[in-house]
Motif scaffolding. Structure first.
Motif, PDB file in Angstrom:
ATOM      1  N   SER A 115       0.847  -1.193   0.000  1.00 28.35           N
ATOM      2  CA  SER A 115       0.000   0.000   0.000  1.00 28.35           C
ATOM      3  C   SER A 115       0.885   1.246   0.000  1.00 28.35           C
ATOM      4  O   SER A 115       2.010   1.226   0.506  1.00 28.35           O
ATOM      5  CB  SER A 115      -0.931   0.011   1.219  1.00 28.35           C
ATOM      6  OG  SER A 115      -0.191   0.066   2.417  1.00 28.35           O
ATOM      7  N   PHE A 116       0.369   2.305  -0.591  1.00 26.75           N
ATOM      8  CA  PHE A 116       1.102   3.564  -0.698  1.00 26.75           C
ATOM      9  C   PHE A 116       0.290   4.625   0.021  1.00 26.75           C
ATOM     10  O   PHE A 116      -0.785   5.013  -0.431  1.00 26.75           O
ATOM     11  CB  PHE A 116       1.306   3.936  -2.169  1.00 26.75           C
ATOM     12  CG  PHE A 116       2.332   5.011  -2.390  1.00 26.75           C
ATOM     13  CD1 PHE A 116       3.663   4.681  -2.619  1.00 26.75           C
ATOM     14  CD2 PHE A 116       1.974   6.355  -2.374  1.00 26.75           C
ATOM     15  CE1 PHE A 116       4.623   5.670  -2.814  1.00 26.75           C
ATOM     16  CE2 PHE A 116       2.923   7.350  -2.568  1.00 26.75           C
ATOM     17  CZ  PHE A 116       4.251   7.000  -2.793  1.00 26.75           C
ATOM     18  N   CYS A 117       0.810   5.083   1.158  1.00 24.11           N
ATOM     19  CA  CYS A 117       0.072   6.005   2.008  1.00 24.11           C
ATOM     20  C   CYS A 117       0.831   7.323   2.182  1.00 24.11           C
ATOM     21  O   CYS A 117       1.997   7.430   1.814  1.00 24.11           O
ATOM     22  CB  CYS A 117      -0.163   5.379   3.381  1.00 24.11           C
ATOM     23  SG  CYS A 117      -1.001   3.771   3.323  1.00 24.11           S
ATOM     24  N   GLU A 118       0.155   8.307   2.767  1.00 22.70           N
ATOM     25  CA  GLU A 118       0.757   9.622   2.930  1.00 22.70           C
ATOM     26  C   GLU A 118       2.036   9.572   3.753  1.00 22.70           C
ATOM     27  O   GLU A 118       2.978  10.317   3.499  1.00 22.70           O
ATOM     28  CB  GLU A 118      -0.244  10.570   3.578  1.00 22.70           C
ATOM     29  CG  GLU A 118       0.258  11.991   3.709  1.00 22.70           C
ATOM     30  CD  GLU A 118      -0.800  12.938   4.250  1.00 22.70           C
ATOM     31  OE1 GLU A 118      -0.434  14.065   4.637  1.00 22.70           O
ATOM     32  OE2 GLU A 118      -1.980  12.540   4.292  1.00 22.70           O
ATOM     33  N   ASP A 119       2.091   8.666   4.744  1.00 28.80           N
ATOM     34  CA  ASP A 119       3.261   8.631   5.619  1.00 28.80           C
ATOM     35  C   ASP A 119       4.267   7.552   5.243  1.00 28.80           C
ATOM     36  O   ASP A 119       5.319   7.443   5.870  1.00 28.80           O
ATOM     37  CB  ASP A 119       2.830   8.424   7.071  1.00 28.80           C
ATOM     38  CG  ASP A 119       2.213   7.055   7.305  1.00 28.80           C
ATOM     39  OD1 ASP A 119       1.583   6.523   6.368  1.00 28.80           O
ATOM     40  OD2 ASP A 119       2.363   6.515   8.415  1.00 28.80           O
ATOM     41  N   GLY A 120       3.964   6.741   4.222  1.00 30.10           N
ATOM     42  CA  GLY A 120       4.936   5.730   3.836  1.00 30.10           C
ATOM     43  C   GLY A 120       4.381   4.613   2.972  1.00 30.10           C
ATOM     44  O   GLY A 120       3.176   4.534   2.737  1.00 30.10           O
ATOM     45  N   THR A 121       5.294   3.763   2.498  1.00 30.20           N
ATOM     46  CA  THR A 121       4.887   2.543   1.812  1.00 30.20           C
ATOM     47  C   THR A 121       4.825   1.422   2.843  1.00 30.20           C
ATOM     48  O   THR A 121       5.613   1.391   3.793  1.00 30.20           O
ATOM     49  CB  THR A 121       5.876   2.166   0.690  1.00 30.20           C
ATOM     50  OG1 THR A 121       7.176   1.934   1.265  1.00 30.20           O
ATOM     51  CG2 THR A 121       5.972   3.262  -0.343  1.00 30.20           C
TER      52      THR A 121
ATOM     53  N   SER B 292       6.226  -8.454   7.776  1.00 31.09           N
ATOM     54  CA  SER B 292       7.311  -7.714   8.415  1.00 31.09           C
ATOM     55  C   SER B 292       8.655  -8.036   7.776  1.00 31.09           C
ATOM     56  O   SER B 292       9.523  -7.152   7.643  1.00 31.09           O
ATOM     57  CB  SER B 292       7.354  -8.020   9.913  1.00 31.09           C
ATOM     58  OG  SER B 292       7.568  -9.408  10.134  1.00 31.09           O
ATOM     59  N   VAL B 293       8.850  -9.291   7.364  1.00 33.77           N
ATOM     60  CA  VAL B 293      10.110  -9.684   6.723  1.00 33.77           C
ATOM     61  C   VAL B 293      10.250  -9.008   5.363  1.00 33.77           C
ATOM     62  O   VAL B 293      11.320  -8.493   5.010  1.00 33.77           O
ATOM     63  CB  VAL B 293      10.200 -11.219   6.580  1.00 33.77           C
ATOM     64  CG1 VAL B 293      11.478 -11.607   5.832  1.00 33.77           C
ATOM     65  CG2 VAL B 293      10.178 -11.888   7.949  1.00 33.77           C
ATOM     66  N   THR B 294       9.178  -9.000   4.588  1.00 31.43           N
ATOM     67  CA  THR B 294       9.203  -8.333   3.285  1.00 31.43           C
ATOM     68  C   THR B 294       9.543  -6.857   3.443  1.00 31.43           C
ATOM     69  O   THR B 294      10.347  -6.300   2.688  1.00 31.43           O
ATOM     70  CB  THR B 294       7.847  -8.477   2.574  1.00 31.43           C
ATOM     71  OG1 THR B 294       7.576  -9.860   2.338  1.00 31.43           O
ATOM     72  CG2 THR B 294       7.844  -7.742   1.238  1.00 31.43           C
TER      73      THR B 294
ATOM     74  N   THR C 204       0.352  -3.398   7.030  1.00 30.60           N
ATOM     75  CA  THR C 204       0.744  -3.235   8.423  1.00 30.60           C
ATOM     76  C   THR C 204       2.140  -2.667   8.651  1.00 30.60           C
ATOM     77  O   THR C 204       2.347  -1.814   9.522  1.00 30.60           O
ATOM     78  CB  THR C 204       0.648  -4.597   9.141  1.00 30.60           C
ATOM     79  OG1 THR C 204      -0.664  -5.136   8.935  1.00 30.60           O
ATOM     80  CG2 THR C 204       0.910  -4.451  10.628  1.00 30.60           C
ATOM     81  N   TYR C 205       3.126  -3.151   7.866  1.00 31.40           N
ATOM     82  CA  TYR C 205       4.527  -2.872   8.200  1.00 31.40           C
ATOM     83  C   TYR C 205       5.127  -1.810   7.274  1.00 31.40           C
ATOM     84  O   TYR C 205       5.204  -1.995   6.062  1.00 31.40           O
ATOM     85  CB  TYR C 205       5.337  -4.158   8.139  1.00 31.40           C
ATOM     86  CG  TYR C 205       4.817  -5.204   9.102  1.00 31.40           C
ATOM     87  CD1 TYR C 205       5.157  -5.165  10.454  1.00 31.40           C
ATOM     88  CD2 TYR C 205       3.958  -6.206   8.661  1.00 31.40           C
ATOM     89  CE1 TYR C 205       4.666  -6.107  11.338  1.00 31.40           C
ATOM     90  CE2 TYR C 205       3.457  -7.161   9.542  1.00 31.40           C
ATOM     91  CZ  TYR C 205       3.813  -7.106  10.874  1.00 31.40           C
ATOM     92  OH  TYR C 205       3.316  -8.041  11.751  1.00 31.40           O
ATOM     93  N   LYS C 206       5.600  -0.735   7.882  1.00 36.76           N
ATOM     94  CA  LYS C 206       6.135   0.388   7.109  1.00 36.76           C
ATOM     95  C   LYS C 206       7.512   0.063   6.554  1.00 36.76           C
ATOM     96  O   LYS C 206       8.337  -0.552   7.220  1.00 36.76           O
ATOM     97  CB  LYS C 206       6.203   1.630   7.987  1.00 36.76           C
ATOM     98  CG  LYS C 206       6.597   2.896   7.237  1.00 36.76           C
ATOM     99  CD  LYS C 206       6.492   4.114   8.156  1.00 36.76           C
ATOM    100  CE  LYS C 206       6.859   5.392   7.423  1.00 36.76           C
ATOM    101  NZ  LYS C 206       6.712   6.595   8.279  1.00 36.76           N
ATOM    102  N   VAL C 207       7.764   0.520   5.334  1.00 34.93           N
ATOM    103  CA  VAL C 207       9.063   0.340   4.694  1.00 34.93           C
ATOM    104  C   VAL C 207       9.843   1.652   4.782  1.00 34.93           C
ATOM    105  O   VAL C 207      10.795   1.770   5.553  1.00 34.93           O
ATOM    106  CB  VAL C 207       8.916  -0.120   3.230  1.00 34.93           C
ATOM    107  CG1 VAL C 207      10.287  -0.351   2.602  1.00 34.93           C
ATOM    108  CG2 VAL C 207       8.077  -1.398   3.152  1.00 34.93           C
ATOM    109  N   VAL C 208       9.456   2.640   3.990  1.00 31.78           N
ATOM    110  CA  VAL C 208      10.101   3.959   4.028  1.00 31.78           C
ATOM    111  C   VAL C 208       9.053   5.029   3.750  1.00 31.78           C
ATOM    112  O   VAL C 208       7.913   4.730   3.410  1.00 31.78           O
ATOM    113  CB  VAL C 208      11.240   4.079   2.975  1.00 31.78           C
ATOM    114  CG1 VAL C 208      12.389   3.143   3.300  1.00 31.78           C
ATOM    115  CG2 VAL C 208      10.702   3.828   1.561  1.00 31.78           C
ATOM    116  N   ARG C 209       9.432   6.279   3.862  1.00 33.57           N
ATOM    117  CA  ARG C 209       8.546   7.392   3.547  1.00 33.57           C
ATOM    118  C   ARG C 209       8.483   7.587   2.023  1.00 33.57           C
ATOM    119  O   ARG C 209       9.456   7.277   1.324  1.00 33.57           O
ATOM    120  CB  ARG C 209       9.045   8.676   4.197  1.00 33.57           C
ATOM    121  CG  ARG C 209       9.198   8.629   5.717  1.00 33.57           C
ATOM    122  CD  ARG C 209       9.825   9.928   6.209  1.00 33.57           C
ATOM    123  NE  ARG C 209      11.093  10.202   5.524  1.00 33.57           N
ATOM    124  CZ  ARG C 209      11.737  11.352   5.559  1.00 33.57           C
ATOM    125  NH1 ARG C 209      11.232  12.374   6.245  1.00 33.57           N
ATOM    126  NH2 ARG C 209      12.878  11.504   4.919  1.00 33.57           N
TER     127      ARG C 209
END
Length: 248
Positions: free
Chosen positions: A173-179, A184-186, A214-219
């Motif tokens: 998912s692509f959200c305002e605060d991050g991808t 969690s591993v991915t 659920t799990y944030k990657v980066v902004r």
């Protein structure tokens, strides 16, 4: 027809027709009803289909969706994203691509002769491994055939020690605060790659704007380039953040 390809066809058929009987699938895929029953049992166990009233329907409420299914979804949109991305990729010698179906679509349009490619995607491995002109690198780890990826702690360790010229990833998912990712591993694998990449590109079709993971990657602003088939008005908040975006 190989089992993987047949099950991909089953998922695509059920998605298109909303539901399908065993006899209907056997007729359209030119195989026995016993084979179809085994395939449906496996797909139901993996929660991709549900057997109801003598037929099968797609289950779309699982946060983690099989690559087998993802490769049949939003095909035209992924092609559009690939075309928008091609001319925007800077010169490179080394490249990372993730296990997303969007990245696989892009790779099929790229000339990677004499390039060094790193990936944890089983689909990309199968596709790129046919060429003797590509140096193909895969991390150690566990193969998850339902998700078409190589995953686990060993992949994370390998990715921490690799620095590529260009990293191309998609997102859950692509959200305002991050991808975000459903696993969690991915998420951690992608974060390790993006931290070390000289140039990072996020590609996704517009359906990812309406999803949640659920799990944030980066902004979003951490990417050097973002490419999507979403319209510019849908991406306004990201333009306001100063993101470099190619869209409709």
């Amino acid at each position: 027809m190989p089992t993987y390809s047949r099950r991909q066809e089953i998922l695509a058929y059920i998605k298109e027709h909303r539901r399908a009987t065993v006899a209907e699938l056997a007729t359209n895929l030119y195989c026995s009803e016993a084979t179809i029953r085994r395939d449906l049992s496996s797909l139901e166990f993996q929660r991709f289909v549900k057997r109801v009233h003598g037929a099968a329907v797609i289950v779309e409420d699982s946060e983690v969706t099989s690559t087998t299914f993802r490769e049949t979804r939003n095909v035209e949109e992924k092609e559009e994203v690939a075309k928008l991305t091609l001319s925007k990729i800077p010169p490179f010698r080394t490249l990372f691509i993730d296990n997303s179906s969007t990245a696989l679509t892009l790779v099929k349009h790229m000339d990677l002769s004499n390039k060094e490619v790193f990936t944890n995607s089983l689909s990309a491995l199968a596709y790129l491994g046919k060429s003797e002109k590509i140096t193909l690198n895969i991390p150690g780890g566990q193969a998850r055939y339902d998700m078409n990826e190589i995953t686990g702690p060993k992949v994370i360790e390998d990715m921490k020690n690799i620095r590529v010229d260009v990293a191309i990833v998609s997102c859950g998912s692509f959200c305002e605060d991050g991808t975000y990712e459903a696993s969690s591993v991915t998420a951690l694998i992608k974060r390790c790659v993006l931290v070390n990449a000289r140039y990072s590109i996020c590609i996704f079709d517009k359906s990812k704007l309406s999803k949640s993971s659920t799990y944030k990657v980066v902004r979003p602003e951490d990417f050097d380039l973002i490419v999507t088939d979403a319209h510019s008005e849908d991406m306004k908040v990201f333009f306001d953040k100063g993101c470099n975006i190619v869209c409709k």
